[in-house]
Design an enzyme around this catalytic site. Structure first.
Site, mmCIF file in Angstrom:
data_model
loop_
_atom_site.group_PDB
_atom_site.id
_atom_site.type_symbol
_atom_site.label_atom_id
_atom_site.label_comp_id
_atom_site.label_asym_id
_atom_site.label_seq_id
_atom_site.Cartn_x
_atom_site.Cartn_y
_atom_site.Cartn_z
ATOM 1 N N SER A 184 5.759 -7.011 4.119
ATOM 2 C CA SER A 184 6.347 -7.331 5.417
ATOM 3 C C SER A 184 7.157 -8.618 5.332
ATOM 4 C CB SER A 184 5.246 -7.481 6.471
ATOM 5 O OG SER A 184 4.479 -8.649 6.210
ATOM 6 N N GLU A 195 -5.126 -3.958 -1.671
ATOM 7 C CA GLU A 195 -6.568 -3.679 -1.708
ATOM 8 C C GLU A 195 -6.904 -2.369 -1.006
ATOM 9 O OE1 GLU A 195 -5.811 -6.465 1.841
ATOM 10 O OE2 GLU A 195 -4.989 -6.059 -0.165
ATOM 11 N N PHE A 200 0.806 -1.226 0.000
ATOM 12 C CA PHE A 200 0.000 0.000 0.000
ATOM 13 C C PHE A 200 0.835 1.268 0.000
ATOM 14 C CE2 PHE A 200 0.603 -0.635 4.623
ATOM 15 C CZ PHE A 200 0.991 0.646 5.013
ATOM 16 N N LYS A 215 -1.038 -7.699 -8.656
ATOM 17 C CA LYS A 215 -1.996 -7.737 -7.553
ATOM 18 C C LYS A 215 -1.609 -6.631 -6.589
ATOM 19 C CE LYS A 215 -3.011 -8.618 -3.831
ATOM 20 N NZ LYS A 215 -3.609 -7.719 -2.756
ATOM 21 N N CYS A 234 9.582 1.537 3.506
ATOM 22 C CA CYS A 234 10.512 0.475 3.907
ATOM 23 C C CYS A 234 11.931 1.003 4.029
ATOM 24 C CB CYS A 234 10.458 -0.687 2.926
ATOM 25 S SG CYS A 234 11.089 -0.304 1.285
ATOM 26 N N GLU A 273 9.362 -3.766 13.117
ATOM 27 C CA GLU A 273 9.154 -2.700 12.149
ATOM 28 C C GLU A 273 7.847 -1.992 12.494
ATOM 29 O OE1 GLU A 273 9.297 -2.057 7.332
ATOM 30 O OE2 GLU A 273 8.265 -3.827 8.094
#
Length: 503
Positions: free
Chosen positions: A232, A182, A155, A179, A287, A388
């Site tokens: 992740s 969402e 995201f 993909k 990240c 994280e």
């Protein structure tokens, strides 16, 4: 959640056009600054994924045989299309993700750089030739496309990360199935439209929306040859283990806990500016965000004072407001997780120097707000150090020496990025050699490489052997073939049952 308008329905993109799919399940897309539901997104079933991949597999046959000139022409047109619609893409990012509009525009620009690299990567597809390896025999190598490859993206960068993957994969002759997250899928559908307008043949680029069911269907589908993933570490490990068990090539980029070491000789104003920018930009949802500042020796107190001063001047608000420097978190669920870690850090004994939990944004009470948060006296073993956080939380750890700081940094299970702030060239060079991270900054807090280099970390930040984009991306999306060729001379005819030798 309150809804001010009737939510639109976002479909998949299959065969060069929107596709509603099975229509069995839907997810909600919210505006991060208000918490309002602005769209519902179709979730793909296993049957939807199978149909999409098979359409892509059929399209890949002709695209893989297309000329480099044809692919380059499409990619140049794609580059122009993204540039022309960059404001529309940035607005979609800000609305669904929440990052401020200038940051979203910067994301689009970094994605454009990868498209530009892909436009010129034909020279990286060249093979090598050795003539006369034996009498009348030549050998040469080729790099050929894989077929259907998939990208599963997060995201936090709904434009840049898909563009890390798709342009390189397409330039190499593959069909690409995306993909996206969402939580903010609109930008991916805009990219599909732009590619179609650029002349990409139907089926060569596909968007499948959904959750873990769609992901797992891609990981095991026999027609998917390779999978790229960013997310992740636990999910990256699952993607890697599942897809490789089904015979696929995988590059799975996981989480991070990026450290920045500040030495006593550093320019503290430069370091403080960099740490605030890298720690709180995009609300820490990067990240490559700096989440740990390792203050060496007496530098800790003056450095923290300068960070506090800068935090106090930050403007947090709606990403569409030009005055805003930091926006909300992406979702209510993610906000709850980050706030919970802040609570835990306080309970574990870290010193809370700036508390973002008290933030209120006028007129946006339903938004996913957390202000810049700063912890001091953080130690390994605390959850805020070990995990994280992926939010606007900067942790300061104190070290007595460079050796202690580098030992602390290298003990982290993650190895995405690391930075050092110093005016000592020898110390900086030593750091470059010592640190166990894939991307290193010297007086640069977010050392993201340009598109013609490759992006990726070490240790639990990467599962697989090859990084994304750059030369590694070309190697990942192609496979090598070596041809040994002889045009027979009638004088050489005859049977020889011995092992072939080169003499």
């Amino acid at each position: 959640m309150a809804t001010s308008t009737t939510p639109t329905t976002l479909a998949h993109w299959i065969g060069g056009r929107p596709d509603a799919g099975s229509g069995e399940r839907f997810g909600e897309v919210t505006e991060s600054a208000t918490g309002e539901t602005i769209a519902r997104v179709a979730f793909a079933t296993e049957a939807d994924v199978d149909r999409a991949v098979r359409v892509a597999a059929e399209a890949a046959k002709a695209w893989g045989r297309s000329s480099l000139g044809q692919r380059t022409k499409v990619l140049f047109a794609f580059r122009e299309g993204v540039h022309a619609r960059r404001d529309e893409l940035a607005q979609a990012i800000t609305r669904e993700h929440g990052k401020v509009l200038s940051d979203a525009a910067g994301e689009v620009q970094r994605g454009l750089e990868v498209i530009e690299f892909a436009c010129g990567l034909g020279h990286l597809l060249k093979g090598e030739m050795s003539d006369q390896v034996s009498r009348g025999v030549d050998s040469y190598s080729l790099r050929q496309s894989l077929g259907v490859v998939a990208g599963i993206t997060p995201f936090n960068f709904p434009v840049m990360v898909p563009l890390w993957m798709a342009p390189v994969a397409l330039a190499c002759g593959n069909a690409f199935v995306l993909k996206p997250s969402e939580q903010d899928p609109s930008a991916s559908l805009l990219l599909a439209e732009i590619l179609a307008d650029a002349g990409l043949p139907e089926g060569v680029f596909t968007v499948i929306n959904g959750d873990k069911d769609a992901v797992n269907a891609l990981l095991v589908h026999p027609e998917v040859r390779a999978v790229s993933f960013v997310g992740s570490t636990p999910i990256a490990k699952h993607v890697y283990e599942t897809a490789t068990a089904h015979g696929k090539r995988v590059q799975a980029l996981g989480g991070a806990k990026n450290h920045a070491i500040v030495l006593p000789d550093a320019d503290l104003d430069l370091a403080a500016d960099a740490l605030v920018s890298a720690g709180y930009g995009s609300a820490g949802q990067r990240c490559m965000a700096v989440s740990v500042a390792v203050a060496v020796g007496a530098v800790a107190e003056p450095l923290i004072a300068k960070i506090e001063e800068r935090i106090a001047g930050l403007t947090v608000g709606d990403g569409f407001d030009p005055a805003s420097e930091m926006g909300p978190l992406v979702s209510e669920r993610h906000l709850g997780r980050v706030r919970g870690l802040v609570d835990t850090g306080e309970a574990d004994g870290a010193t809370l120097r700036a508390d973002g939990r008290t933030l209120q944004v006028e007129g946006r009470a339903g938004g996913h707000w957390l202000g810049p948060t700063l912890f001091d006296d953080v130690k390994p073993g605390m959850a805020i150090y070990d995990e994280e956080i992926f939010g606007p939380v900067l942790c300061v750890v104190r070290a007595d020496s460079y050796d202690e700081a580098i030992t602390l940094t290298n003990a982290s299970p993650y190895g995405n990025g690391a930075a050092i702030f110093t005016n000592d060239g020898g110390a900086a060079r030593q750091f470059e050699q010592d640190v166990t991270a894939g991307m290193v900054g010297v007086n640069v807090p977010i050392p993201v490489p340009m598109a013609y280099h490759s992006f990726g970390g070490w240790k639990d930040s990467l599962f697989g052997d090859l990084h994304v984009h750059g030369p590694d991306g070309v190697r990942f999306y192609t496979r090598g073939k070596v041809v040994t060729r002889r045009w027979p001379d009638p004088a050489d005819r005859g049977i020889d049952l011995g092992f072939p030798v080169h003499s």
